[in-house]
Motif scaffolding. Structure first.
Motif, mmCIF file in Angstrom:
data_model
loop_
_atom_site.group_PDB
_atom_site.id
_atom_site.type_symbol
_atom_site.label_atom_id
_atom_site.label_comp_id
_atom_site.label_asym_id
_atom_site.label_seq_id
_atom_site.Cartn_x
_atom_site.Cartn_y
_atom_site.Cartn_z
ATOM 1 N N ASP B 33 -0.390 13.122 -0.458
ATOM 2 C CA ASP B 33 -1.201 11.927 -0.249
ATOM 3 C C ASP B 33 -1.522 11.287 -1.604
ATOM 4 O OD1 ASP B 33 -2.965 13.662 -1.380
ATOM 5 O OD2 ASP B 33 -4.316 13.776 0.324
ATOM 6 N N GLY B 34 -2.381 10.294 -1.589
ATOM 7 C CA GLY B 34 -2.693 9.553 -2.807
ATOM 8 C C GLY B 34 -3.336 10.404 -3.882
ATOM 9 N N ASP B 35 -4.210 11.339 -3.471
ATOM 10 C CA ASP B 35 -4.847 12.167 -4.496
ATOM 11 C C ASP B 35 -3.852 13.151 -5.095
ATOM 12 O OD1 ASP B 35 -6.877 13.087 -6.149
ATOM 13 O OD2 ASP B 35 -7.573 14.581 -4.709
ATOM 14 N N CYS B 36 -2.914 13.618 -4.285
ATOM 15 C CA CYS B 36 -1.905 14.550 -4.785
ATOM 16 C C CYS B 36 -0.983 13.851 -5.786
ATOM 17 C CB CYS B 36 -1.105 15.117 -3.611
ATOM 18 S SG CYS B 36 0.212 16.232 -4.124
ATOM 19 N N PRO B 63 5.828 9.362 -0.793
ATOM 20 C CA PRO B 63 5.823 8.364 0.291
ATOM 21 C C PRO B 63 5.998 6.943 -0.252
ATOM 22 C CG PRO B 63 3.964 9.883 0.521
ATOM 23 C CD PRO B 63 4.591 10.147 -0.813
ATOM 24 N N ARG B 64 6.617 6.117 0.559
ATOM 25 C CA ARG B 64 6.881 4.722 0.192
ATOM 26 C C ARG B 64 5.627 4.033 -0.356
ATOM 27 N NH1 ARG B 64 5.930 0.400 3.044
ATOM 28 N NH2 ARG B 64 5.443 1.607 4.902
ATOM 29 N N ARG B 65 4.508 4.224 0.338
ATOM 30 C CA ARG B 65 3.240 3.596 -0.033
ATOM 31 C C ARG B 65 2.783 3.968 -1.439
ATOM 32 N NH1 ARG B 65 -1.674 4.578 1.753
ATOM 33 N NH2 ARG B 65 -1.051 6.724 2.090
ATOM 34 N N GLU B 197 -4.233 -4.034 -7.128
ATOM 35 C CA GLU B 197 -2.903 -3.490 -6.844
ATOM 36 C C GLU B 197 -3.016 -2.234 -5.986
ATOM 37 O OE1 GLU B 197 1.211 -2.524 -9.243
ATOM 38 O OE2 GLU B 197 -0.573 -1.404 -9.809
ATOM 39 N N VAL B 198 -3.958 -1.359 -6.321
ATOM 40 C CA VAL B 198 -4.137 -0.145 -5.522
ATOM 41 C C VAL B 198 -4.493 -0.516 -4.081
ATOM 42 C CG1 VAL B 198 -5.579 1.911 -5.203
ATOM 43 C CG2 VAL B 198 -4.742 1.315 -7.488
ATOM 44 N N GLY B 199 -5.412 -1.465 -3.919
ATOM 45 C CA GLY B 199 -5.797 -1.892 -2.566
ATOM 46 C C GLY B 199 -4.613 -2.478 -1.819
ATOM 47 N N LEU B 200 -3.859 -3.321 -2.520
ATOM 48 C CA LEU B 200 -2.699 -3.974 -1.908
ATOM 49 C C LEU B 200 -1.663 -2.938 -1.486
ATOM 50 C CD1 LEU B 200 -1.354 -6.865 -1.481
ATOM 51 C CD2 LEU B 200 -0.158 -6.429 -3.618
ATOM 52 N N GLU B 201 -1.317 -2.032 -2.400
ATOM 53 C CA GLU B 201 -0.245 -1.076 -2.115
ATOM 54 C C GLU B 201 -0.679 -0.047 -1.066
ATOM 55 O OE1 GLU B 201 2.788 -1.275 -3.136
ATOM 56 O OE2 GLU B 201 2.603 -2.843 -4.636
ATOM 57 N N LEU B 202 -1.920 0.414 -1.146
ATOM 58 C CA LEU B 202 -2.360 1.448 -0.206
ATOM 59 C C LEU B 202 -2.713 0.879 1.168
ATOM 60 C CD1 LEU B 202 -4.688 3.837 -2.259
ATOM 61 C CD2 LEU B 202 -2.240 4.020 -1.855
ATOM 62 N N TYR B 203 -3.262 -0.354 1.190
ATOM 63 C CA TYR B 203 -3.831 -0.829 2.453
ATOM 64 C C TYR B 203 -3.283 -2.163 2.945
ATOM 65 C CZ TYR B 203 -7.107 2.770 1.019
ATOM 66 O OH TYR B 203 -7.653 3.948 0.597
ATOM 67 N N GLU B 204 -2.463 -2.854 2.149
ATOM 68 C CA GLU B 204 -2.015 -4.176 2.594
ATOM 69 C C GLU B 204 -0.508 -4.301 2.560
ATOM 70 O OE1 GLU B 204 -4.294 -7.399 0.989
ATOM 71 O OE2 GLU B 204 -6.037 -6.584 1.990
ATOM 72 N N GLU B 247 4.588 8.963 9.483
ATOM 73 C CA GLU B 247 3.863 8.506 8.289
ATOM 74 C C GLU B 247 2.924 7.332 8.613
ATOM 75 O OE1 GLU B 247 5.302 6.519 4.318
ATOM 76 O OE2 GLU B 247 6.508 8.306 4.627
ATOM 77 N N ASP B 248 3.301 6.546 9.625
ATOM 78 C CA ASP B 248 2.533 5.345 9.959
ATOM 79 C C ASP B 248 1.249 5.622 10.739
ATOM 80 O OD1 ASP B 248 4.272 3.222 8.917
ATOM 81 O OD2 ASP B 248 5.727 4.028 10.335
ATOM 82 N N THR B 249 1.035 6.893 11.115
ATOM 83 C CA THR B 249 -0.186 7.188 11.876
ATOM 84 C C THR B 249 -1.403 7.306 10.967
ATOM 85 O OG1 THR B 249 0.143 9.575 11.693
ATOM 86 C CG2 THR B 249 1.099 8.485 13.615
#
Lengths: 339, 339
Positions: B33-36, B63-65, B197-204, B247-249
């Motif tokens: 995940d993101g923290d890893c 992961p792609r994200r 950028e983090v917001g965009l890439e992780l959530y948008e 991954e999309d869940t």
């Protein structure tokens, strides 16, 4: 002491002098959001601790979602303050212009002592204007000014100001989020702000109806302009069907904006009275959505704008789409010109 | 200099001594995940700047994200590192136990030099254990240790560590978010972290398919236990129908949890191969969802746990519900006992 707002220090000192021993009305804008109510709570408690007698004033009721910020505080509405003949010193917060709190409140407070705001369109309509468009939230300005001047921020003020920052940064996500924003958030936590409660109250008290509304919105999404615009429509009657209201549409438009490749997300609400409301959100400020909304007598920020059409709503979808297409073409042309 | 982690200072100094001029493998957990990934990027670049030769290792692909965090970095997978006979000093990050990166990586690195983690269940399986369960993220620990020791955090490291903190605090919302979290975020911004950028890439960067998946999930929500549990199910075949994958869940279960009155949200995925996956999220750690998941050979945190059942999936919905009802009864009894 950190100097978060050195450029505003002199004017803020002058404001504190002007308000000493006065009855103060802290006036927020119509349809108040988290930054508005949070800034009012923060400013009211800071001024109260500094010896003022403070009343908060709004045209509309404090939304259910924000009630957790105001226990024990005095919030009154327009009718009440019109009946009250007290000679208040008015401090307007989070209001880009003098009429944002409503025309009747503008008339009741024709000469505000202060105007504390972060909107870029604010031209300074008060005696003392504490405006900084480089700040993420009005609550950020108030927090920084209070810390710079050694004023007391109690736990309730800290929670309100923190909620204001969270709201207007989209949870520390928007471009306006700066190093200062985080340093001030740290100071608010040290003074009693509670992020889990803010998160819970702002984002985890959704009704089942709101989830159904979201479901309808998602089902209605249409890609336009080659996938750069995504528009969803809440058709007439959906509020009744899901047991929701206009207040529950908050945040829906972000789902359209969040899709990969989409530059602009749109929410259109068809109201029972035949009027139309639209919310526009861009990923990038270059799209100047305030200008697009302005074509329909709306307004707002470059990335987040809105409009309300009571009349002349025929073919609204197509007319809005045309305006957006035109704006995208302008942006593309400028990009090409500078590259 | 601020001392963010005074209690870990000695051990971190010892780690830096042990790694000097070594080839280092920074190992993350499976399904990163993101923290890893953020912690791996941060640690790898900090160690590289300090003179180490660093390779990042994961059982699964980045992961792609999260790809935006790793340009120019060396991330290798299990097969590749098994073929590579280099004598690496292994630093495990964000891995609550020695096997979290996978059994084959545990065998490849039987004696990790270090274990940097914030999971409460981490019992310390390495030579040097830098574990602090009071931290919101492994990235928070790495940031604080690096700053305490005056190490260089470049812009890419700052962005990775910032993304790690954002991920594991749910955008600065979970109870683990502290004053230190914000102070460290401010320092990361000063070093080049970019929240938009983090917001965009992780959530948008959601796909339309993901929106359709969300729509299916919302349509499936059922209230249980008098409204205190909300369960949604992704029925077999929905991934194919919406062009999405497991991954999309991510994040779907938060919609169930976010409903007013709901204490525990659940996502059940029925996979094509007959297996079942469930994600459990509570608003409060008292519900100890790690214990509930444990009844089905799963695990996790008190507020966020999960499980995978390959066999014995008959009546899973009812069996999980029974386990949740039992757990809620235990919590209610304890609350009553202490009130």
């Amino acid at each position: 002491m950190n100097a978060f707002y050195p450029a505003l220090a002199g004017e803020f000192t002058r404001l504190l002098d002007r308000l000493r021993h006065r009855k103060v009305a802290v006036v927020g804008h119509a349809r108040p959001d988290g930054d508005c109510i949070g800034s009012q709570v923060g400013m009211a408690r800071i001024l109260t601790a500094a010896g003022c007698d403070v009343t908060c004033v709004n045209a509309d009721v404090v939304p259910r979602r924000l009630q957790f910020l105001v226990p024990g505080m005095t919030f009154v509405r327009t009718d009440e303050i019109l009946r009250d003949t007290t000679d208040y010193a008015a401090v307007f917060v989070d209001s880009a212009d003098h009429a944002r709190p409503g025309d009747r409140l503008k008339a009741r407070f024709p000469a505000p002592v202060a105007n504390i705001d972060h909107h870029i369109s604010n031209i300074g309509y008060a005696e003392i204007n504490l405006v900084d468009s480089g700040s993420s939230a009005t609550a950020e300005i108030i927090t920084g000014l209070a810390l710079d001047h050694g004023l007391t921020i109690d736990a309730q003020a800290a929670q309100g100001l923190y909620a204001g920052i969270v709201t207007d940064t989209g949870q520390f996500r928007f471009a306006s989020t700066s190093r200062r924003t985080f340093l001030l958030a740290a100071e608010l936590l040290a003074r009693g702000a509670r992020p889990p409660e803010v998160g819970l109250e702002l984002y985890e008290r959704e009704s089942l109806g709101k989830m159904q509304l979201l479901q309808h919105y998602l089902a209605s999404l249409k890609m336009e302009c080659g996938g750069r615009v995504c528009i969803g429509t809440l058709a007439k009657g959906i509020f009744e069907k899901t047991g929701t209201s206009g207040e529950d549409t908050e945040g829906l438009v972000d789902y359209a904006r969040s899709i990969n490749g989409v530059d602009i997300g749109v929410l259109i609400e068809e109201r029972a009275d035949g009027s139309v409301k639209a919310s526009l959100r861009a990923k990038d400020a270059v799209y100047r959505l305030d200008l697009v909304a302005g074509e329909f007598n709306g307004g707002g920020h470059a990335c987040a704008a809105g409009l309300n059409l009571k009349h002349d709503t025929a073919n609204f979808y197509q007319r809005l789409l045309t305006a957006l297409e035109r704006q995208i073409a302008v942006v593309d042309r400028e990009k090409k010109g500078t590259s």
